[in-house]
Design an enzyme around this catalytic site. Sequence first.
Site, PDB file in Angstrom:
ATOM      1  N   TYR A  11       0.834  -1.213   0.000  1.00 34.75           N
ATOM      2  CA  TYR A  11       0.000   0.000   0.000  1.00 34.75           C
ATOM      3  C   TYR A  11       0.865   1.257   0.000  1.00 34.75           C
ATOM      4  CZ  TYR A  11      -3.093   3.543   2.085  1.00 34.75           C
ATOM      5  OH  TYR A  11      -3.785   4.695   2.376  1.00 34.75           O
ATOM      6  N   ASN A  35       1.567  -9.516   1.375  1.00 41.57           N
ATOM      7  CA  ASN A  35       0.341  -8.731   1.596  1.00 41.57           C
ATOM      8  C   ASN A  35       0.156  -7.736   0.441  1.00 41.57           C
ATOM      9  OD1 ASN A  35      -1.977  -7.931   2.997  1.00 41.57           O
ATOM     10  ND2 ASN A  35      -0.870  -6.346   4.145  1.00 41.57           N
ATOM     11  N   SER A  36       0.483  -8.173  -0.772  1.00 39.47           N
ATOM     12  CA  SER A  36       0.354  -7.270  -1.930  1.00 39.47           C
ATOM     13  C   SER A  36       0.098  -8.100  -3.190  1.00 39.47           C
ATOM     14  CB  SER A  36       1.626  -6.429  -2.088  1.00 39.47           C
ATOM     15  OG  SER A  36       2.751  -7.277  -2.231  1.00 39.47           O
ATOM     16  N   TYR A 148       4.754  -5.438  17.869  1.00 40.74           N
ATOM     17  CA  TYR A 148       4.990  -4.754  16.594  1.00 40.74           C
ATOM     18  C   TYR A 148       5.844  -3.494  16.800  1.00 40.74           C
ATOM     19  CZ  TYR A 148       3.949  -1.365  12.951  1.00 40.74           C
ATOM     20  OH  TYR A 148       4.064  -0.389  12.004  1.00 40.74           O
ATOM     21  N   ARG A 290     -10.611  -2.036  21.970  1.00 35.94           N
ATOM     22  CA  ARG A 290      -9.683  -3.020  21.380  1.00 35.94           C
ATOM     23  C   ARG A 290      -8.425  -3.053  22.256  1.00 35.94           C
ATOM     24  NH1 ARG A 290      -7.746  -1.980  15.232  1.00 35.94           N
ATOM     25  NH2 ARG A 290      -6.816  -0.156  16.239  1.00 35.94           N
TER      26      ARG A 290
HETATM   27  C1  UD1 Z   1      -3.026   0.557  13.630  1.00 36.58           C
HETATM   28  C2  UD1 Z   1      -2.078  -0.310  14.335  1.00 36.58           C
HETATM   29  C3  UD1 Z   1      -0.687   0.236  14.129  1.00 36.58           C
HETATM   30  C4  UD1 Z   1      -0.338   0.306  12.654  1.00 36.58           C
HETATM   31  C5  UD1 Z   1      -1.381   1.122  11.950  1.00 36.58           C
HETATM   32  C6  UD1 Z   1      -1.145   0.972  10.486  1.00 36.58           C
HETATM   33  C7  UD1 Z   1      -3.336  -1.299  16.182  1.00 36.58           C
HETATM   34  C8  UD1 Z   1      -3.658  -1.199  17.650  1.00 36.58           C
HETATM   35  N1  UD1 Z   1      -2.512  -0.363  15.725  1.00 36.58           N
HETATM   36  O1  UD1 Z   1      -2.991   1.827  14.251  1.00 36.58           O
HETATM   37  O2  UD1 Z   1       0.251  -0.548  14.748  1.00 36.58           O
HETATM   38  O3  UD1 Z   1       0.921   0.910  12.465  1.00 36.58           O
HETATM   39  O4  UD1 Z   1      -2.673   0.629  12.264  1.00 36.58           O
HETATM   40  O5  UD1 Z   1      -1.978   1.779   9.759  1.00 36.58           O
HETATM   41  O6  UD1 Z   1      -3.775  -2.211  15.490  1.00 36.58           O
HETATM   42  N2  UD1 Z   1     -11.256   1.462  14.980  1.00 36.58           N
HETATM   43  C9  UD1 Z   1     -12.575   1.138  15.199  1.00 36.58           C
HETATM   44  N3  UD1 Z   1     -13.084   0.069  14.532  1.00 36.58           N
HETATM   45  C10 UD1 Z   1     -12.358  -0.688  13.649  1.00 36.58           C
HETATM   46  C11 UD1 Z   1     -11.001  -0.342  13.428  1.00 36.58           C
HETATM   47  C12 UD1 Z   1     -10.480   0.745  14.123  1.00 36.58           C
HETATM   48  O7  UD1 Z   1     -13.270   1.772  15.991  1.00 36.58           O
HETATM   49  O8  UD1 Z   1     -12.888  -1.666  13.086  1.00 36.58           O
HETATM   50  C13 UD1 Z   1     -10.690   2.627  15.695  1.00 36.58           C
HETATM   51  C14 UD1 Z   1      -9.542   2.267  16.611  1.00 36.58           C
HETATM   52  O9  UD1 Z   1      -9.992   1.888  17.867  1.00 36.58           O
HETATM   53  C15 UD1 Z   1      -8.745   3.589  16.616  1.00 36.58           C
HETATM   54  C16 UD1 Z   1      -8.986   4.166  15.209  1.00 36.58           C
HETATM   55  O10 UD1 Z   1     -10.160   3.514  14.731  1.00 36.58           O
HETATM   56  O11 UD1 Z   1      -9.273   4.478  17.560  1.00 36.58           O
HETATM   57  C17 UD1 Z   1      -7.857   3.892  14.248  1.00 36.58           C
HETATM   58  O12 UD1 Z   1      -7.573   2.514  14.247  1.00 36.58           O
HETATM   59  P1  UD1 Z   1      -6.617   1.841  13.152  1.00 36.58           P
HETATM   60  O13 UD1 Z   1      -7.002   2.293  11.800  1.00 36.58           O
HETATM   61  O14 UD1 Z   1      -6.596   0.366  13.401  1.00 36.58           O
HETATM   62  O15 UD1 Z   1      -5.208   2.515  13.452  1.00 36.58           O
HETATM   63  P2  UD1 Z   1      -4.297   2.474  14.775  1.00 36.58           P
HETATM   64  O16 UD1 Z   1      -4.885   1.657  15.840  1.00 36.58           O
HETATM   65  O17 UD1 Z   1      -3.960   3.868  15.140  1.00 36.58           O
END
Ligand code: UD1
Length: 339
Positions: A11, A35-36, A148, A290
Amino acid sequence: MAILVTGGAGYIGSHVCVSLLNAGFDVIIVDNFNNSYPEVLHRIENITGRTPINMPCDIRDRMMIEKILKNHGCTSVIHLAGLKAVAESAGCPLFYYDCNVVGTLILLQAMQSIRVKNLIFSSTAMVYGLPEYLPYDEKHPLVPENVYGRTKLIIEKMMADLYTADPEWSFTILRYFNPVGAHESGLIGEDPKGIPNNLMPIISQVASGRRKKLTIWGDNYKTKDGTGIRDYIHVVDLANGHIAALKMMEKPGVHLFNLGCGKGFSVLDVIGAFEHVSNRPVPYIIGPRRPGDIAEFFTNSEMARKELGWEAKRDLHQICADMWNFQVKNPQGYRQKES
Ligand code: UD1
């Protein structure tokens, strides 16, 4: 100048390759397609009118990496290959240490033996851990909360040790915040294999009807609306940050930059913006928090602005518009073109 890009079909990698080719660099992609999709290579060619050289190979294959660096006269490496799912890293730590830490170790050994000593490394805001203050700047303490994040921090330290031992090396470490969005052409974007972990790809798939609903992981954080706040950065801005970082290659050292837009948006902000742009509803339910999630984080972009002359230009509206354009043009991601 020929640049080797590990993870170049991924990506972020595909957007970095487009920026490099548009800026006149020759690009050699090393990717194991974990993953691509190979289809991405055609898309890059379509956008830029130039053909990157594709070397399907794992970064842990030292002999092969040495051969590629030598045969193509590579002067620098942009190292993006790696695993990035926090939950998976907790369940399979050795897999993460092997791909991320051992993979980078072998890549550095190969570079050292060919005397290519310029590297840009894709790190993450996860190296900071729980915020002691916000916005995070590059001096914030480094206490990653998960496997990670620890793999990325170990790699950063390995690079610093290598520079101490051999001051000819130039390392530029880019700590990404949350890369989102897609190229404006709609030809390349994020298409994770399996069920996406990250917020934006899920929202986009829900808006398109490919998934029924989104689960918001917790609405009781101490934030303005109770949902998590992140610093979302358009992937094209992020890719352009790598081009800006190439200029640091002239200076040996370990250069560190946060790459984000410097603003935080909540999950509800993102859903609202996406619904507005796509004119589609994004149904959601509230689930539990989460594990490992942090309530809020965003960056101070001052250092990148001052030293690299770089800042994110695209706003949340643009992010959602480009993401939606990619979704509409590729309802099943890259797969439709492959079968
Ligand atoms: C996540 C990874 C991080 C990685 C990054 C890559 C985790 C905890 N962290 O970051 O290591 O480098 O992605 O892009 O996995 N959310 C929801 N519902 C969902 C998915 C996410 O509510 O189905 C919320 C999460 O709780 C968070 C926000 O959306 O508050 C962003 O989440 P996400 O896109 O997974 O990013 P990160 O957690 O910041």
